[in-house]
Motif scaffolding. Structure first.
Motif, short mmCIF file in Angstrom:
data_model
loop_
_atom_site.label_atom_id
_atom_site.label_comp_id
_atom_site.label_asym_id
_atom_site.label_seq_id
_atom_site.Cartn_x
_atom_site.Cartn_y
_atom_site.Cartn_z
N ASN A 13 53.37 115.85 95.88
CA ASN A 13 53.86 114.55 95.33
C ASN A 13 54.07 113.75 96.40
O ASN A 13 55.16 113.28 96.69
N TYR A 37 51.96 110.33 99.03
CA TYR A 37 51.27 109.30 99.36
C TYR A 37 51.00 108.56 100.53
O TYR A 37 52.01 108.99 101.38
N ASN A 42 48.19 111.89 96.35
CA ASN A 42 48.15 113.01 95.93
C ASN A 42 48.79 113.48 94.68
O ASN A 42 49.89 112.99 94.12
N TYR A 43 48.24 114.69 94.05
CA TYR A 43 48.89 115.19 92.90
C TYR A 43 48.70 116.77 92.59
O TYR A 43 47.72 117.29 93.36
N THR A 44 49.65 117.27 91.86
CA THR A 44 49.46 118.79 91.72
C THR A 44 48.04 119.23 91.29
O THR A 44 47.55 118.61 90.15
N GLN A 97 48.66 115.57 85.86
CA GLN A 97 48.41 115.12 86.90
C GLN A 97 48.40 113.35 86.66
O GLN A 97 49.01 112.64 87.60
N SER A 98 48.25 112.90 85.49
CA SER A 98 48.04 111.54 84.94
C SER A 98 49.41 111.04 84.96
O SER A 98 50.01 109.81 85.48
N GLU A 137 52.04 112.16 86.93
CA GLU A 137 52.55 112.08 88.30
C GLU A 137 51.80 110.86 88.79
O GLU A 137 52.58 110.04 89.81
N ILE A 138 50.72 110.39 88.60
CA ILE A 138 50.22 109.25 89.32
C ILE A 138 50.91 108.00 88.54
O ILE A 138 51.43 107.06 89.43
N ALA A 198 54.26 107.86 90.48
CA ALA A 198 54.24 107.22 91.88
C ALA A 198 54.00 105.85 92.04
O ALA A 198 54.46 105.34 93.23
#
Length: 330
Positions: A69, A71, A121-123, A136-137, A139-140, A143
């Motif tokens: 997690n 960027y 970045n994402y898991t 993942q979506s 997490e974005i 962020a």
């Protein structure tokens, strides 16, 4: 003898379906590598090596608790403007690999044009975790407000943004643009990308043995879509169609009606990694919702989009045209 022969034939049908699932998880990487290895000379106009003459690069800024997690933030040299547009570019890798640094030359080009740029970045999905496209979506989604705040702390006020990506990153970009734009910290005014799956309906995924009227196909569909969605999907749900409600959260095309954002996309008609048929749902949704969009088909190309140089140039020139139109020329 006849029964034994039938059993052998059934086993032959099952193997390709499950191999297809494994291929899907890894083959995005091959497609992206093929694209990177075949670069026409004009592509140098749309990428550049990073240098301090372009601006300032802040790396590995955390936005969550996960190991990945983090960027990178690219800040243009000119910090005197009242407002800046942000371009987030999300990396490829089949949801299982890749890194924000893979797109440094693209992000440097965007920063050189005067935009604040970010790679996130994402898991990644591994054998030891259950990371899904849905996770993942999300997490974005978590962020991006932090990216905007970090830019502001450094003196760059963001008033609008574009979200983009390639392959898996394109999928995540579209999900954010169409599903999550209402919750974005600044208006999402444009999205672009290439070869990202925009929807998950078994009838579109025939290249992996899905959508056929047999138990093997339904079992394969349940397995693949469970991995993608992070929800348990059964063969019975594949059979009766109820699985679709569990896939909606990651089926970007189903959200276009919520946020009909200007869009430029590219897909290979010969793609054996991302099903070309799924991209047609995206085009239909863009058309139905009167979106200002360009949908480029590369008739001789697969996932790497490497066999249609003329169309490739038209696509990237259109991306720049839309950036100028909706984000300003800076």
């Amino acid at each position: 003898m006849i029964k034994n022969k039938e059993k052998r034939e059934r086993r032959k049908r099952i193997v390709p379906i499950w191999i297809g699932i494994l291929v899907f998880i890894g083959a995005f990487i091959i497609g992206i590598l093929s694209k990177l290895l075949v670069q026409p000379s004009w592509m140098t106009d749309y990428s550049m090596k990073w240098s301090e003459e372009i601006g300032t690069k802040l790396t590995d800024i955390p936005y969550g608790e996960g190991e990945l997690n983090k960027y990178d933030l690219y800040l243009p040299k000119d910090s005197s403007k009242e407002n800046y547009g942000l371009v987030v570019y999300i990396h490829a890798g089949g949801f299982t690999s890749g890194d924000k640094s893979d797109d440094e030359e693209m992000l440097a080009w965007l920063c050189n044009k005067g935009y604040v740029a970010a790679g996130i970045n994402y898991t990644l999905r591994t054998e030891s975790n259950n990371a899904s496209v849905l996770q993942q979506s999300n997490e974005i989604k978590a962020a991006i407000p932090q990216v905007v705040e970090e830019a502001k702390r450094n003196g760059y006020n963001i008033d609008k943004m574009t979200v983009a990506g390639g392959s898996a990153g394109h999928t995540l970009a579209m999900i954010y643009a169409y599903r999550d734009a209402d919750e974005a910290p600044v208006p999402v005014v444009f999205t672009f990308g290439a070869v990202g799956p925009s929807s998950f309906y078994v009838e579109d995924w025939g290249i992996f043995g899905l959508g056929m009227d047999n138990d093997e196909s339904r079992t394969a569909g349940a397995g693949l879509f469970s991995v993608m969605s992070g929800s348990e999907i059964t063969p019975n749900e594949i059979a009766d169609g109820s699985y679709a409600s569990k896939m909606k959260a990651i089926s970007a095309a189903d959200w276009v009606c919520e946020n009909p954002i200007p869009t430029v996309v590219a897909y290979g008609a010969c793609d054996r990694v991302q099903p070309f048929e799924a991209s047609k749902r995206l085009e239909a949704a863009l058309k139905e919702n009167n979106v200002d969009y360009k949908y480029y088909v590369f008739p001789h190309s697969g996932h790497g989009l490497q066999n249609d140089n003329k169309i490739s140039r038209q696509w990237i020139e259109t991306v720049e045209e839309y950036l100028n139109k909706y984000m300003g020329t800076n």
